[in-house]
Design a protein around this motif. Structure first.
Motif, PDB file in Angstrom:
ATOM      1  N   ASN A   1       0.834  -1.203   0.000  1.00  0.00           N
ATOM      2  CA  ASN A   1       0.000   0.000   0.000  1.00  0.00           C
ATOM      3  C   ASN A   1       0.866   1.249   0.000  1.00  0.00           C
ATOM      4  O   ASN A   1       0.666   2.166  -0.804  1.00  0.00           O
ATOM      5  CB  ASN A   1      -0.900  -0.049   1.239  1.00  0.00           C
ATOM      6  CG  ASN A   1      -1.929   1.059   1.222  1.00  0.00           C
ATOM      7  OD1 ASN A   1      -2.459   1.382   0.171  1.00  0.00           O
ATOM      8  ND2 ASN A   1      -2.178   1.639   2.375  1.00  0.00           N
TER       9      ASN A   1
ATOM     10  N   GLU B   1      -6.935  10.221  -5.349  1.00  0.00           N
ATOM     11  CA  GLU B   1      -7.033   9.328  -4.196  1.00  0.00           C
ATOM     12  C   GLU B   1      -6.109   9.715  -3.049  1.00  0.00           C
ATOM     13  O   GLU B   1      -6.437   9.524  -1.886  1.00  0.00           O
ATOM     14  CB  GLU B   1      -6.702   7.892  -4.618  1.00  0.00           C
ATOM     15  CG  GLU B   1      -7.498   7.383  -5.803  1.00  0.00           C
ATOM     16  CD  GLU B   1      -8.962   7.170  -5.464  1.00  0.00           C
ATOM     17  OE1 GLU B   1      -9.250   6.878  -4.292  1.00  0.00           O
ATOM     18  OE2 GLU B   1      -9.798   7.310  -6.377  1.00  0.00           O
ATOM     19  N   TYR B   2      -4.913  10.191  -3.377  1.00  0.00           N
ATOM     20  CA  TYR B   2      -3.918  10.332  -2.323  1.00  0.00           C
ATOM     21  C   TYR B   2      -3.758  11.754  -1.805  1.00  0.00           C
ATOM     22  O   TYR B   2      -3.483  11.965  -0.639  1.00  0.00           O
ATOM     23  CB  TYR B   2      -2.552   9.827  -2.810  1.00  0.00           C
ATOM     24  CG  TYR B   2      -2.500   8.324  -2.979  1.00  0.00           C
ATOM     25  CD1 TYR B   2      -2.622   7.485  -1.876  1.00  0.00           C
ATOM     26  CD2 TYR B   2      -2.327   7.751  -4.219  1.00  0.00           C
ATOM     27  CE1 TYR B   2      -2.568   6.115  -2.024  1.00  0.00           C
ATOM     28  CE2 TYR B   2      -2.277   6.384  -4.375  1.00  0.00           C
ATOM     29  CZ  TYR B   2      -2.395   5.565  -3.272  1.00  0.00           C
ATOM     30  OH  TYR B   2      -2.340   4.215  -3.415  1.00  0.00           O
TER      31      TYR B   2
ATOM     32  N   ARG C   1     -15.811   3.796  -2.011  1.00  0.00           N
ATOM     33  CA  ARG C   1     -14.483   3.754  -1.397  1.00  0.00           C
ATOM     34  C   ARG C   1     -14.620   3.579   0.111  1.00  0.00           C
ATOM     35  O   ARG C   1     -13.921   2.780   0.722  1.00  0.00           O
ATOM     36  CB  ARG C   1     -13.734   5.049  -1.665  1.00  0.00           C
ATOM     37  CG  ARG C   1     -13.399   5.298  -3.107  1.00  0.00           C
ATOM     38  CD  ARG C   1     -12.507   6.513  -3.228  1.00  0.00           C
ATOM     39  NE  ARG C   1     -12.206   6.787  -4.622  1.00  0.00           N
ATOM     40  CZ  ARG C   1     -12.918   7.574  -5.412  1.00  0.00           C
ATOM     41  NH1 ARG C   1     -13.971   8.189  -4.922  1.00  0.00           N
ATOM     42  NH2 ARG C   1     -12.597   7.750  -6.673  1.00  0.00           N
TER      43      ARG C   1
ATOM     44  N   LEU D   1     -13.085   0.618   2.487  1.00  0.00           N
ATOM     45  CA  LEU D   1     -12.154   0.896   3.586  1.00  0.00           C
ATOM     46  C   LEU D   1     -12.732   0.409   4.908  1.00  0.00           C
ATOM     47  O   LEU D   1     -12.029  -0.148   5.757  1.00  0.00           O
ATOM     48  CB  LEU D   1     -11.857   2.392   3.652  1.00  0.00           C
ATOM     49  CG  LEU D   1     -11.023   2.960   2.493  1.00  0.00           C
ATOM     50  CD1 LEU D   1     -10.958   4.467   2.572  1.00  0.00           C
ATOM     51  CD2 LEU D   1      -9.628   2.365   2.494  1.00  0.00           C
TER      52      LEU D   1
ATOM     53  N   GLN E   1      -5.868   1.084   1.295  1.00  0.00           N
ATOM     54  CA  GLN E   1      -6.237   2.063   0.278  1.00  0.00           C
ATOM     55  C   GLN E   1      -5.941   1.543  -1.129  1.00  0.00           C
ATOM     56  O   GLN E   1      -6.732   1.725  -2.042  1.00  0.00           O
ATOM     57  CB  GLN E   1      -5.479   3.365   0.534  1.00  0.00           C
ATOM     58  CG  GLN E   1      -6.093   4.507  -0.238  1.00  0.00           C
ATOM     59  CD  GLN E   1      -5.524   5.834   0.184  1.00  0.00           C
ATOM     60  OE1 GLN E   1      -4.523   5.888   0.899  1.00  0.00           O
ATOM     61  NE2 GLN E   1      -6.146   6.905  -0.241  1.00  0.00           N
TER      62      GLN E   1
ATOM     63  N   THR F   1      -8.500  -0.923  -2.175  1.00  0.00           N
ATOM     64  CA  THR F   1      -9.715  -0.214  -2.577  1.00  0.00           C
ATOM     65  C   THR F   1      -9.586   0.300  -4.006  1.00  0.00           C
ATOM     66  O   THR F   1     -10.494   0.155  -4.826  1.00  0.00           O
ATOM     67  CB  THR F   1      -9.959   0.967  -1.617  1.00  0.00           C
ATOM     68  OG1 THR F   1      -9.997   0.464  -0.302  1.00  0.00           O
ATOM     69  CG2 THR F   1     -11.242   1.690  -1.956  1.00  0.00           C
TER      70      THR F   1
END
Lengths: 346, 307
Positions: free
Chosen positions: A13, B93-94, B183, B187, B193, B196
């Motif tokens: 991840n 996403e991040y 999402r 989670l 993550q 997902t």
């Protein structure tokens, strides 16, 4: 066992998070690299002592089918020992006097090289301005029709046609423009050259209309529906709503459309290469052949000697284009985009 | 009353003018298509499409140019699409919406999108060929130029820089279309993550990502200018020069036929046929992207539960 499994899941991840971050950072690094490397190749122009001719002269020649594998590196390296100011062909390449950069004569590979940027900058500005004068009204009108007037059933079909138009390769646009518009203009106006400034700017206008229209459509669509409804509820006629509500709200978006189209116009190369006639003349006559900064780079890098002053002056032109386009895009992104996101603010 | 009438006439005339402009643009593009089909189909024969060029491209065919165009676009996609998807994942996403880095990246993506192709071509020459390639050759001790010269590889990488922003922006908007609640459910069930993203976000955005990829390819297929300095050639007798060799390209072929043909009158049908072929390739990619996008939007509209 389970713990180990979940640890590797978490490690993966984290790894993917870093991968995505570095991929995003790549765009920034590329921008910085473009800046650095274009400068690096332009700087020797100021520092003629370091001018050394070392590369195969044919390295950039796209026009001739030359087999490279047969050129041994030794013979190339040997050219490093040639006296300064000569190239592998033994021709003498004079340094370009920097004072000539501000002149009106562009002849960087002549026996007394001059690299006057004035005709190129003039041609770029002149052709881009003519194209924008045609493309902006038409593009904004097309956007207005698509968002405000078009029947709903036609709207989708029209937008599809439109994005198809945007995908016309610019070499095809340039070719068609030269053969049809150029021909038409010379029969109508009796001018000598098919390829001239006006022909090029008509082609350029055709190419940037989709840019103007797509961005303007976005600007008009972003105007909140409630504002229109409120205006109509207060008794304004559709025309008044358009003039006093929709247009003011869409203004930042329209400004962005115009600026980005101008950036596209400055950098467009293929259409101008084919349709402008490519003569470096600083003239007011739109029917005279002209030449732009971008088309000069494309035209001359084909047979320029690597590491010659001519080579470096082409990178100087590239640096100018890069700075212009970067200024325009970052201005739009930093100054205009936030006001688009906020919606209307007075 | 007269004033209202005046206003109405003004509004109507603006509407009429707008319709005329729209019609004009559609008519012009339809006209361009028609002209190319009409004048291009004479020279468009199977022998020409499947042959290799002879006698300064005036005879023979253009299969190497078709192959070169397709191969450069495919190689470009192999570089630009994974990087583009990862960048878009970062943005959606991040990164947090207020992050300074995300803001800087976003500005640089838009700026990169505006850099003229001719400058990107110069960069390809200065960086890929004259820096990376030549240093590689020197380090390996090659006696002949291997990477330090224009080639298909460098051309594809240069094109990838050009299309990267297009791909990132298109993928970003598809990723944003995946409902946030999906999402959150993933989670909440204990997925990381990345899991997902891999199991929920990417499968649902796959269609949009393909659309973005095709759009990038359509953009790249029509670009000639950045290739001028990094690997395109006028003519070749072999079909394929390898990834480290130079290649022909339909767009460059059209440019050369238009400006440097030995016999301009004879070259005219060939010019139209080449233009038609190039237009068909890029238009087909564009139409495919649009059809895919439309089907996708329909299926999203049908399948999305009330969010």
């Amino acid at each position: 066992m389970i713990e180990e499994h979940s640890r590797s899941r978490l490690a993966f991840n984290t790894a993917m998070r870093y991968a995505a971050t570095s991929a995003a950072a790549l765009s920034f690094s590329l921008l910085a690299l473009i800046f650095v490397y274009v400068i690096k190749e332009a700087v020797p122009l100021w520092n003629p002592a370091k001018v050394q001719l070392q590369s195969p002269t044919d390295g950039m020649s796209a026009a001739e089918p030359i087999v490279f594998n047969t050129t041994p590196l030794d013979s190339i390296l040997a050219t490093r020992t040639l006296p300064a100011g000569t190239n592998v062909r033994g021709e003498i390449t004079e340094a370009i006097p920097l004072g000539s950069l501000l002149g009106t004569e562009w002849d960087p590979s002549g026996s007394t090289p001059k690299a006057g940027l004035l005709p190129l900058v003039w041609g770029t500005a002149y052709i881009a301005l003519m194209a924008l004068l045609m493309a902006i009204p038409v593009g904004v009108m097309v956007a207005l029709w698509t968002t405000e007037f078009a029947p709903r059933s036609l709207r989708n079909a029209f937008q599809a046609t439109f994005s198809l138009l945007a995908s016309f390769p610019s070499v095809v646009v340039g070719f068609l423009c030269l053969t049809t518009v150029g021909h038409l203009l010379s029969t109508m106006l009796g001018n000598q050259y098919h390829a001239n400034g006006l022909t090029a700017s008509i082609g350029l206008a055709f190419a940037i209309i989709p840019t103007v229209a797509t961005l303007s459509i976005r600007a008009f669509m972003a105007v909140p529906q409630e504002l229109r409804e409120a205006s109509i509820a207060l008794g304004a006629r559709p025309g008044q709503t358009l003039r006093w509500v929709v247009l003011p709200c869409a203004r930042p978006g329209l400004l962005a459309a115009v600026l980005l189209a101008a950036g596209r116009g400055l950098g467009e190369t293929m259409i101008i290469l084919l349709a402008s006639g490519n003569a470096p003349l600083a003239t007011l006559n739109p029917l005279a052949p002209m030449r732009t900064v971008a088309s000069t780079i494309a035209l001359e890098s084909g047979d320029v000697l690597w590491d010659s002053p001519h080579f470096h002056v082409l990178f100087l032109l590239g640096l100018g284009l890069f700075l212009c386009s970067t200024l325009i895009s970052s201005f739009v992104e930093v100054k205009i985009r936030p006001s688009l996101a906020r919606g209307i603010d007075g | 009353m007269a004033e209202r009438r005046h206003l109405h006439i003004k509004y109507r005339s603006v509407a009429a003018l707008a319709a005329v402009c729209a019609l004009l643009v559609v008519a012009l593009s339809a006209g361009a298509f028609a002209l190319l089909f009409w004048k291009g189909n004479q020279a468009l024969t199977a022998a020409w499409i499947l042959g290799t060029p002879q006698s300064s491209n005036m005879e023979g065919g253009i299969l190497p140019a078709i192959l070169g165009t397709v191969a450069s676009v495919l190689l470009m996609s192999a570089c630009a699409i994974p990087v583009g998807v990862l960048s878009a994942l970062y943005l959606v996403e991040y990164s947090s919406p207020t992050s300074l880095f995300a803001h800087i990246f976003r500005v640089s993506i838009s700026t990169l999108a505006g850099v003229p192709p001719v400058v990107i071509g110069l960069f390809g020459l200065a960086f890929f060929i004259r820096t990376v390639g030549q240093n590689f050759d020197a380090a390996v001790g090659n006696t002949s130029f291997f990477l330090g010269r224009p080639s298909m590889l460098w051309a594809a990488l240069t094109l990838a820089i050009l299309t990267l922003p297009t791909v990132i922006l298109a993928v970003e908007s598809t990723l944003r279309a995946v409902p946030q609640s999906w999402r959150e459910s993933s989670l909440a069930l204990g997925a990381t993550q990345w899991e997902t993203i891999w199991r929920i976000v990417l499968p649902n955005a796959l269609g949009g990502i393909s659309t973005a990829a095709i759009l990038g390819m359509a953009r790249a297929a029509g670009e000639v200018v950045p290739l001028l300095f990094v690997g395109v050639i006028y003519s070749q007798s072999e079909l394929w020069n390898g990834f480290t060799g130079e290649f022909m390209h339909l767009g460059y072929h059209l440019y050369v036929l238009t400006t440097q043909a030995p016999n301009p009158a004879e070259a005219v049908p060939l010019q139209y046929a080449t233009a038609l072929l190039l237009l068909v390739v890029s238009a087909a990619l564009n139409i495919a992207a649009q059809l895919l996008n439309r089907r996708l939007q329909k299926s999203i509209a049908q399948n999305t539960p009330g969010v």
